[in-house]
Scaffold this motif. Structure first.
Motif, PDB file in Angstrom:
ATOM      1  N   GLN A  17      27.705  82.395   0.389  1.00 12.91           N
ATOM      2  CA  GLN A  17      28.340  83.484   1.053  1.00 12.91           C
ATOM      3  C   GLN A  17      27.617  84.798   1.001  1.00 12.91           C
ATOM      4  OE1 GLN A  17      30.145  81.922   3.520  1.00 12.91           O
ATOM      5  NE2 GLN A  17      29.648  80.011   2.235  1.00 12.91           N
ATOM      6  N   ARG A  20      23.837  86.630   3.879  1.00 12.97           N
ATOM      7  CA  ARG A  20      24.453  86.931   5.082  1.00 12.97           C
ATOM      8  C   ARG A  20      23.371  87.052   6.249  1.00 12.97           C
ATOM      9  NH1 ARG A  20      29.409  86.110   4.628  1.00 12.97           N
ATOM     10  NH2 ARG A  20      29.994  87.430   6.082  1.00 12.97           N
ATOM     11  N   LYS A  23      23.572  90.823  11.615  1.00 15.25           N
ATOM     12  CA  LYS A  23      24.294  90.765  12.827  1.00 15.25           C
ATOM     13  C   LYS A  23      24.484  92.179  13.218  1.00 15.25           C
ATOM     14  CE  LYS A  23      28.134  89.189  11.349  1.00 15.25           C
ATOM     15  NZ  LYS A  23      29.927  88.771  11.230  1.00 15.25           N
ATOM     16  N   TYR A  62      29.645  87.990  18.070  1.00 20.05           N
ATOM     17  CA  TYR A  62      29.712  87.089  16.869  1.00 20.05           C
ATOM     18  C   TYR A  62      31.330  86.542  16.798  1.00 20.05           C
ATOM     19  CZ  TYR A  62      25.030  88.382  15.790  1.00 20.05           C
ATOM     20  OH  TYR A  62      23.592  88.402  15.743  1.00 20.05           O
ATOM     21  N   TRP A  64      34.452  84.427  14.699  1.00 16.93           N
ATOM     22  CA  TRP A  64      34.810  84.621  13.433  1.00 16.93           C
ATOM     23  C   TRP A  64      34.017  83.506  12.374  1.00 16.93           C
ATOM     24  CZ3 TRP A  64      36.625  80.131  11.053  1.00 16.93           C
ATOM     25  CH2 TRP A  64      37.002  79.020  11.830  1.00 16.93           C
ATOM     26  N   TYR A  65      33.614  82.410  12.836  1.00 15.53           N
ATOM     27  CA  TYR A  65      32.919  81.306  12.151  1.00 15.53           C
ATOM     28  C   TYR A  65      31.525  81.788  11.950  1.00 15.53           C
ATOM     29  CZ  TYR A  65      31.879  79.892  16.802  1.00 15.53           C
ATOM     30  OH  TYR A  65      31.734  79.572  18.316  1.00 15.53           O
ATOM     31  N   GLU A  67      30.808  84.075   9.915  1.00 12.28           N
ATOM     32  CA  GLU A  67      30.944  84.609   8.743  1.00 12.28           C
ATOM     33  C   GLU A  67      30.493  83.695   7.678  1.00 12.28           C
ATOM     34  OE1 GLU A  67      31.187  87.989   8.180  1.00 12.28           O
ATOM     35  OE2 GLU A  67      31.322  88.407  10.245  1.00 12.28           O
ATOM     36  N   ILE A  68      30.767  82.501   8.151  1.00 12.19           N
ATOM     37  CA  ILE A  68      30.635  81.316   6.902  1.00 12.19           C
ATOM     38  C   ILE A  68      29.258  80.673   6.861  1.00 12.19           C
ATOM     39  CG2 ILE A  68      31.701  79.340   6.366  1.00 12.19           C
ATOM     40  CD1 ILE A  68      34.244  80.089   8.118  1.00 12.19           C
ATOM     41  N   SER A  72      26.762  80.200   9.570  1.00 11.79           N
ATOM     42  CA  SER A  72      26.393  81.295  10.114  1.00 11.79           C
ATOM     43  C   SER A  72      24.597  81.550  10.221  1.00 11.79           C
ATOM     44  CB  SER A  72      26.837  82.414   9.198  1.00 11.79           C
ATOM     45  OG  SER A  72      26.203  82.460   7.631  1.00 11.79           O
TER      46      SER A  72
END
Length: 149
Positions: A17, A20, A23, A62, A64-65, A67-68, A72
């Motif tokens: 996680q 990243r 984005k 983007y 919400w998912y 972020e995972i 991602s």
């Protein structure tokens, strides 16, 4: 043994996680955008923004998912690849020959059901092109190709 595997899997999931995706939305001159340059009618604008712009412009929204990890990473790769092939936000920077070629690729990909991608359409039901929308978009794209030749 099962517990060790579960703990290790959980730890790996937590650690990844921290890796990243980028984005940051690239800034672009709106006067170069396809919708501005191509004087795109409202109905076609709606289809393009709804079904194409998330991956093929600098206007990505983007979910919400995104972020995972590792999901991602997969999403980020698709967006990067999409912009590489066609970036509507940079339309004004393409040569006339390139524009014509990209328009031809657009209607061919749409006609063959390759775009929008199935994986995207599964999660974004509103992005699915129904036959009337698909036909309207293809006809309009073809008319742009004809007028550019």
């Amino acid at each position: 043994m099962k517990r060790k595997v579960l703990v290790a899997t959980g730890l790996i999931f937590i650690v990844i996680q921290f890796f990243r995706i980028d984005k940051n939305i690239p800034t672009s001159d709106s006067s170069l955008d396809f919708i501005t340059v191509g004087q795109v009618p409202d109905d076609i604008q709606h289809i393009l923004k709804n079904s194409c712009y998330d991956c093929h412009s600098n206007q990505t929204k983007y979910p919400w998912y995104a972020e995972i990890a590792p999901l991602s990473w997969w999403i980020g790769h698709h967006i990067e690849e999409g912009r590489e092939h066609l970036n509507f936000s940079e339309w004004g920077n393409y040569s006339e020959k390139s524009k014509t070629h990209k328009l031809e690729e657009c209607y061919e990909e749409i006609d063959e059901g390759e775009m929008p991608m199935t994986a995207y359409s599964l999660v974004h039901a509103s992005a699915r092109l129904q036959d009337p929308e698909k036909g309207e978009l293809i006809r309009w794209l073809k008319s742009k190709v004809i007028s550019s030749k």
